[in-house]
Design an enzyme around this catalytic site. Structure first.
Site, PDB file in Angstrom:
ATOM      1  CB  CYS A   1     -23.135 -10.031  -5.931  1.00 20.62           C
ATOM      2  SG  CYS A   1     -22.149  -9.713  -4.459  1.00 20.62           S
TER       3      CYS A   1
ATOM      4  CD  GLU B   1     -16.309  -4.096  -5.032  1.00 16.32           C
ATOM      5  OE1 GLU B   1     -16.473  -5.260  -5.466  1.00 16.32           O
ATOM      6  OE2 GLU B   1     -15.203  -3.572  -4.880  1.00 16.32           O
TER       7      GLU B   1
END
Length: 490
Positions: A255, A221
């Protein structure tokens, strides 16, 4: 000696913990749904029983981190996903029956999800609690044991997690590791049955390389520069204010934050004005403001400041939205003023590096095709944003670009459904979790077929080959060849 050092010295060697977990998993066999839900409940209790202490630890790690923000993003944000996972464990564990009609003649086929064994999780520093607990809950749902390596950048949070875990779990179920970069590298090199990592693409490449030595499958991720398009027919006031607010969540250290924005050329001055007004209203003060998140450490503070200064030196227009009388950036509090940068070109580091700070790059456009070309010329982002109606332009943008997810008119809207998979593509990640995607990521879907037929089907592939095998093969190939030719119009 710090508390972190003392905790690290007390830790058992990681390979021994891994072997103990693997031995326990082998001895006990796959857990039933009740035990899986119980482990998820204990994990959630670990967080909820100690949320105040976790919030305090994260605030101390960052320097300044809003309490309400931590409670919302770190803790409240995970509950719905975990509850969804917990409520579906029994359903997801069921095998899928295949060839149901063949059961009448004695052929049974099914696909059964089975646990992998021991899952390693390496957490990031920007959400050091949420982003280890969520994948751990999915790993438990799939029936695995879990080892977690907490981020060394947030040592107080890591130490607290390691200290609390034994009160809720036997170490053969869940074990928390703390330590420095060398510890993280050694953790990544362990022969897990699956390794899950959240962090930067650069470190993700190192993690994947370390895991490959043992052929350990990985879920990565990662992040990237998330584009935003303000459509020609967008509500500009609403769009600009939401984009400005989203950029400031966790001090921009998210993010899925918007990184750069494309605005129609004839509306860019109005857009920037609204962003500036929104930021001034949000932050009448910054240095002493406890709702304004600091850069997590000196290195990230200097990196973000360096990105802005590099752009300024190369001709970009930099607009720091600082309160009157405050000198920012401030190296003592590690706070950087919200910053709008225009005129960024490919010679500037800001064009390629993920900002991970309170900096918003603004581009202009006249043709949506040019925006699509710009986005597609760069690594696929974790999320692409669109502000405007759901019309042909939006659908064309979704169809023609590549990203982990797409959100329209709101920050991180792609993460709202608890059942929705979350993950990147290309440089922004590999694999997905949340909902059933998380259960599947940590399961092996094993095909189990049994035959009670009075004859063999596949055994006919063994010599000697009789007439019936030769005739059946020839006829099957002829039918397949003719069918394919008809479909091709031949």
């Amino acid at each position: 000696m710090t508390l972190l050092d003392a905790t690290a010295r007390r830790q058992e060697p990681m390979p021994e913990i891994l072997e103990r977990q693997r031995a326990s998993f082998g001895a006990d066999g796959p857990p039933g749904p009740a035990l899986r839900r119980n482990r998820i409940d204990r994990l959630l209790a670990l967080v909820l029983d100690n949320c105040d202490d976790f919030v305090d630890a994260m605030a101390a790690d960052f320097g300044t981190r809003p309490r309400a923000g931590s409670l919302f993003t770190e803790i409240m944000g995970m509950i719905s996903v975990i509850e969804h996972t917990r409520s579906h464990v029994r359903q997801w564990m069921r095998s899928t029956k295949l060839m149901r009609g063949a059961r009448l003649v004695g052929l049974r086929a099914e696909v059964e999800p089975s646990p992998l064994g021991v899952v390693g999780i390496i957490g990031p520093w920007n959400f050091p609690l949420n982003l280890v607990v969520l994948p751990a809950s999915a790993a438990f749902a799939a029936g695995n044991r879990v080892m977690i390596k907490m981020s060394e950048v947030t040592p107080r949070t890591a130490t607290l997690m390691a200290a609390l875990a034994p009160a809720y779990f036997d170490t053969t179920e869940l074990h928390v590791v703390t330590g420095d970069v060398d510890t993280a590298a050694a953790f990544a090199a362990l022969p897990f049955d699956h390794l899950f990592f959240t962090g930067s693409p650069a470190v993700g490449a190192l993690v994947q390389r370390a895991a490959s030595a043992n052929l350990v499958p990985v879920t990565l991720e990662l992040g990237g520069k998330n584009p935003v398009v303000v459509a020609p027919d967008a509500d500009l006031a609403r769009s600009a204010s939401r984009i400005a607010s989203a950029r400031m969540i966790n001090g921009g250290q998210v993010c899925v934050c918007p990184d750069y924005v494309f605005v129609p050329s004839h509306r860019v001055d109005e857009f920037v004005g609204i962003v500036r007004d929104t930021l001034h209203a949000m932050f009448p003060s910054i240095v002493a403001n406890q709702d304004y998140c600091s850069a997590v450490n000196k290195a990230n503070f200097e990196r973000v400041v360096g990105l802005v200064e590099d752009a300024r030196a190369k001709g970009a227009r930099v607009d720091a939205v600082a309160p009157p009388g405050e000198v920012l950036p401030d190296p003592v509090t590690r706070k950087i003023a919200p910053t709008i940068v225009r005129g960024v070109d490919d010679s500037m580091r800001l064009a390629d590096e993920e900002t991970f700070g309170p900096v918003l790059t603004v581009h202009t456009y006249d043709r949506l095709d040019d925006v699509v070309d710009y986005v597609n010329a760069r690594p696929a982002p974790l999320v692409a944003y669109w502000f405007g109606p759901d019309g042909p332009d939006f659908r064309s943008f979704v169809e023609r670009t590549r990203s982990g997810g797409v959100a329209r008119n709101d920050f991180a809207a792609q993460m709202i459904p608890s059942a929705a998979p979350f993950g990147g593509v290309g440089r922004s990640g590999m694999g997905a979790y949340h909902g059933k995607a998380g259960f599947d990521a940590f399961s092996h879907h094993r095909t189990v077929v049994g035959s009670d037929l009075p004859f063999t089907i596949t055994g006919r592939a063994a010599p000697p080959f009789g007439v019936s095998t030769r005739v059946t093969t020839a006829l099957t190939l002829r039918v397949a060849r003719n069918r394919t030719r008809r479909r091709l119009g031949g």
